[in-house]
Scaffold this active site. Structure first.
Site, PDB file in Angstrom:
ATOM      1  CB  CYS A 280      -0.872   0.040   1.239  1.00 15.65           C
ATOM      2  SG  CYS A 280      -1.859  -1.426   1.457  1.00 15.65           S
TER       3      CYS A 280
ATOM      4  NE  ARG B 239       4.592   1.818  -1.150  1.00 16.37           N
ATOM      5  CZ  ARG B 239       5.564   1.779  -0.267  1.00 16.37           C
ATOM      6  NH1 ARG B 239       6.725   2.303  -0.563  1.00 16.37           N
ATOM      7  NH2 ARG B 239       5.385   1.244   0.916  1.00 16.37           N
TER       8      ARG B 239
ATOM      9  CD1 TRP C 189      -0.474  -5.385  -4.026  1.00 16.16           C
ATOM     10  CD2 TRP C 189      -0.349  -6.487  -2.083  1.00 16.16           C
ATOM     11  NE1 TRP C 189       0.021  -6.651  -4.283  1.00 16.16           N
ATOM     12  CE2 TRP C 189       0.105  -7.343  -3.115  1.00 16.16           C
ATOM     13  CE3 TRP C 189      -0.358  -6.970  -0.771  1.00 16.16           C
ATOM     14  CZ2 TRP C 189       0.541  -8.644  -2.866  1.00 16.16           C
ATOM     15  CZ3 TRP C 189       0.066  -8.262  -0.533  1.00 16.16           C
ATOM     16  CH2 TRP C 189       0.513  -9.075  -1.584  1.00 16.16           C
TER      17      TRP C 189
ATOM     18  CG  ASN D 131       2.129   0.684   3.983  1.00 17.93           C
ATOM     19  OD1 ASN D 131       1.891  -0.500   3.750  1.00 17.93           O
ATOM     20  ND2 ASN D 131       3.292   1.247   3.738  1.00 17.93           N
ATOM     21  N   GLY D 132       0.279  -1.495   5.918  1.00 12.87           N
ATOM     22  CA  GLY D 132       0.762  -2.500   6.873  1.00 12.87           C
ATOM     23  C   GLY D 132      -0.366  -3.406   7.326  1.00 12.87           C
TER      24      GLY D 132
ATOM     25  CD  GLU E  58      17.170 -11.490 -10.598  1.00 10.24           C
ATOM     26  OE1 GLU E  58      16.687 -12.173  -9.673  1.00 10.24           O
ATOM     27  OE2 GLU E  58      16.710 -10.387 -10.910  1.00 10.24           O
TER      28      GLU E  58
ATOM     29  CE  LYS F 188      13.810  -9.501 -12.288  1.00  8.11           C
ATOM     30  NZ  LYS F 188      14.346  -9.001 -11.086  1.00  8.11           N
TER      31      LYS F 188
ATOM     32  CD  GLU G 161       9.927  -9.917 -11.028  1.00  7.47           C
ATOM     33  OE1 GLU G 161      11.150  -9.762 -11.055  1.00  7.47           O
ATOM     34  OE2 GLU G 161       9.215  -9.470 -10.112  1.00  7.47           O
TER      35      GLU G 161
ATOM     36  CG  HIS H   8      20.032 -36.378 -10.899  1.00  7.71           C
ATOM     37  ND1 HIS H   8      20.528 -37.645 -10.712  1.00  7.71           N
ATOM     38  CD2 HIS H   8      21.088 -35.612 -11.271  1.00  7.71           C
ATOM     39  CE1 HIS H   8      21.834 -37.646 -10.926  1.00  7.71           C
ATOM     40  NE2 HIS H   8      22.196 -36.423 -11.272  1.00  7.71           N
TER      41      HIS H   8
ATOM     42  CE  LYS I 165      11.429  -1.760  -6.845  1.00  7.82           C
ATOM     43  NZ  LYS I 165      12.138  -2.708  -7.708  1.00  7.82           N
TER      44      LYS I 165
HETATM   45  C1  F6R Z   1      11.910  -9.159  -8.133  1.00  8.49           C
HETATM   46  C2  F6R Z   1      12.032  -8.338  -6.950  1.00  8.49           C
HETATM   47  C3  F6R Z   1      11.798  -8.980  -5.642  1.00  8.49           C
HETATM   48  C4  F6R Z   1      12.620  -8.290  -4.546  1.00  8.49           C
HETATM   49  C5  F6R Z   1      12.244  -8.840  -3.161  1.00  8.49           C
HETATM   50  C6  F6R Z   1      13.091  -8.231  -2.073  1.00  8.49           C
HETATM   51  O1  F6R Z   1      12.225  -8.437  -9.292  1.00  8.49           O
HETATM   52  O2  F6R Z   1      12.281  -7.166  -7.034  1.00  8.49           O
HETATM   53  O3  F6R Z   1      12.042 -10.348  -5.674  1.00  8.49           O
HETATM   54  O4  F6R Z   1      13.976  -8.505  -4.803  1.00  8.49           O
HETATM   55  O5  F6R Z   1      10.900  -8.575  -2.912  1.00  8.49           O
HETATM   56  O6  F6R Z   1      12.936  -6.853  -2.021  1.00  8.49           O
HETATM   57  P1  F6R Z   1      14.000  -5.928  -1.320  1.00  8.49           P
HETATM   58  O7  F6R Z   1      15.238  -6.012  -2.122  1.00  8.49           O
HETATM   59  O8  F6R Z   1      13.388  -4.558  -1.347  1.00  8.49           O
HETATM   60  O9  F6R Z   1      14.188  -6.464   0.065  1.00  8.49           O
END
Ligand code: F6R
Length: 609
Positions: free
Chosen positions: A2, A27, A75, A100-101, A482, A486, A489, A505, A604
């Protein structure tokens, strides 16, 4: 997750709130709303969906007109995304809040309020319960009331609050979830993050745990948990509106991919002295580094993947055992940590709930904590024993790119300095490796220019896939994790990363005709082995895409598509090989017509468990 904003000043409040919320869209959210004082009364507008849905609704049903108010992007956690569950939430007419939270004990509070015949609950949210609790305790003194409520609610939260009988005034309080207070000329703001208000002011205060902010007559003032007035240090953001905007690129993600050379340069340059890594400004000395016997790298998602690369590099160069763990697992698995251990927490936002919890867990064990964080003044940065800030600038796209790249660059600096401190490499070798790292920004730039079109083309071969595999060995395996995250997502194509040698395996049975397999093959010392694995999947019908350096000898029959990148020191190849993985993910998402910067269901900054 949020986003909260608030405004008091001469501008049209609804416009400021919507504009600020737009900057928090990254976010992640599924509904939005605002509450504004209009002629002394609180007027609310809210809507399920995007901010444009809210704006359209206000165009037809009327926009609240005024100069003080609060806004929110939600959110969903408690209750589905809907108009009713959207914030702001009100207690009848006296109190309106945005939140938020998570309020952990909201059920108990709701029971208490119902028993005391206070409040009619319309939504499924924990937030509405807090609005009613504020109303329950309100006797005309907002600060006293907020303090009372703070003692009763549990969880992580930041709140923006309007009291109907305190027109033109916004109150805010923070516990765990981030909140900043912006101070402009004759106007004041609250926001979950600085980019929300950067268009109006670069000056802001960081609200600390339990502090209350009062925005009135264009000025912000503060008091502590005990209600005492306090002075706070005014900070100035080190980026401007342009860097928080797309700057001519169609999406933030591609802009941020292109920003990587600068981000790496800005991150490593101040930490290199006479050709050697020097992290002493971050509180890390060679003497200290020498002492550590075990390292734990704990993080979530992409940040954890940066830690995986760190593990390979630190173990290889410094010969120290490194365990990498997902924060949500580490915090509940009773890990064996103690004196002479170093726990490294990597986080772009510095607010990730699980990563933050790890800091509390480590306290009292004797282990030292080091945070590698991008957002200045964030909770993780402030709570760790030592901190290395990455200087990626604001990362807006949900899919992390430049933050990952700078996390990698810090992993290298740390590995080099530790290897030297432990006597595993001599000064000459340390300087040679450091110089190679210093040259990477230029190579990253060349790589982007060289392969962007290739990746755009190859991505057209991925868009019809239901599922794919990313494979690699050693550092390439760490990287493929990674690459896979990427891609999945933002393209919504199911993808898994696999250690290439592990395919036989079990996983190889998944290969069917045309299934894409992306092989990262940059580690020349084990290239032969990886090529064998590529041939094995190719022989079973896979469509193979190989990421390798310009000199690698790859059989034409083994690869349907080859993406060649510049060759640098094998240990540093992740700094270059990351680029094609990012571009493949980006263009696959673009070609599928997805919302690249705001993928569905994602946020985010993950500030709840
Ligand atoms: C994927 C992505 C997430 C963050 C994860 C941790 O592209 O951005 O997997 O890496 O949510 O977030 P931070 O780095 O803010 O702790």
């Amino acid at each position: 997750m949020c986003g909260i904003v608030g405004y008091v000043g001469p501008r049209d409040c609804s416009d400021v709130l919507v504009s600020a919320l737009t900057k928090l869209e990254y976010r992640g959210y599924d509904s939005a709303g605002i509450a504004v004082f209009e002629n002394g009364k609180i007027e609310v507008a809210k809507s399920k969906g995007r901010l444009t849905d809210l704006v359209n609704k206000m165009e037809t049903q009327g926009k609240p007109q005024g100069h003080a108010g609060i806004g929110h992007t939600r959110w969903a956690t408690h209750g589905e995304p809907s108009d009713i569950n959207s914030h702001p939430h009100s207690s009848g007419r006296r109190v309106s809040i945005v939140h938020n939270g998570i309020i952990e004990n909201y059920k108990d509070i709701k029971k208490f309020l119902i028993e005391n015949e206070h409040g009619e609950f319309l939504s499924d949210t924990d937030t509405e319960v807090v609005a009613h609790l504020l109303d329950y305790y309100y006797d005309g003194n907002p600060i006293k009331c907020i303090r009372k409520v703070l003692h009763e609610i549990r969880g992580s939260f930041a709140l923006g609050i309007l009291f109907a009988d305190r027109p033109e005034t916004v109150y805010a309080v923070r516990c765990e979830s981030p909140l900043i207070v912006g101070q402009g000329k004759g106007e004041a703001f609250i926001a979950s993050d600085v980019p929300a208000i950067i268009k109006y002011t670069k000056d802001y205060f960081l609200l600390e745990y339990g502090e209350i902010a009062v925005l009135k007559n264009g000025l912000a003032s503060f008091c502590d948990l005990h209600g005492r007035m306090i002075e706070k240090e005014l900070k100035t953001a080190d980026f401007d509106e342009d860097s928080a905007e797309k700057g001519g690129y169609p999406h933030f993600m591609i802009k941020e991919i292109h920003e990587q050379p600068t981000a790496v340069k800005t991150t490593i340059t101040p930490r290199i002295e006479c050709g050697m890594p020097n992290l002493s400004e971050c509180g890390i000395t060679p003497e200290e580094l020498k002492k550590f016997n075990n390292i734990f790298i704990v993080a979530c998602g992409t940040a954890m993947h940066a830690g995986m690369v760190g593990k390979y590099v630190i173990e290889k160069l410094a010969r120290v055992s490194v365990t990498v763990d997902i924060a949500s697992e580490f915090r509940y698995r009773d890990p064996l940590i103690g004196e002479n251990d170093l726990v490294i927490i990597i986080s772009q936002s510095g607010e990730t709930a699980d990563s933050k919890a790890v800091l509390n867990l480590v306290k009292g064990t004797g282990a030292k904590t080091l945070a590698i964080v991008n957002v200045k003044g964030s909770s993780i940065a402030r709570e760790a024993d030592m901190v290395i800030y990455t200087h990626a600038g604001p990362e807006i796209a949900v899919a992390s790119t430049k933050a990952y790249m700078v996390q990698l660059s810090v992993m290298y600096l740390l590995a080099f300095q530790m290897a030297f401190a432990k006597g595993r490499i001599d000064e000459e070798e340390c300087q040679r490796l450091t110089l190679e790292l210093v040259r990477t920004p230029e190579v990253i730039e060349q790589t982007i220019n060289r392969i962007e079109n290739v990746c755009r083309y190859v991505s057209t071969k991925l868009i019809t896939a239901d599922s794919l595999l990313y494979i690699g060995r050693g550092l390439d395996y760490a990287l493929s994790m990674e690459g896979s995250l990427k891609l999945k997502e933002i393209s919504y194509i199911h993808s898994e990363s696999y250690a290439a040698g592990e395919l036989k395996h079990g996983t190889i049975s998944l290969i069917t005709d045309g299934m894409p397999v992306i092989a990262v093959a940059t580690q020349n010392s084990i290239l032969e082995k990886t090529i064998s694995n590529i041939k094995e999947v190719k022989a079973r019908g896979a469509m193979t895409i190989v990421i390798c350096d310009i000199q690698a000898d790859i059989d034409k029959e083994a690869a349907d598509y080859i993406i060649r990148i510049p060759k640098i020191n094998e240990t540093l190849m992740p700094m270059v090989a990351t680029v094609p993985m990012q571009l493949l993910a980006y263009y696959t998402s673009v070609n599928k017509g997805n919302d690249v910067d705001k993928p569905r269901n994602l946020a985010k900054s993950v500030t709840v468990e």
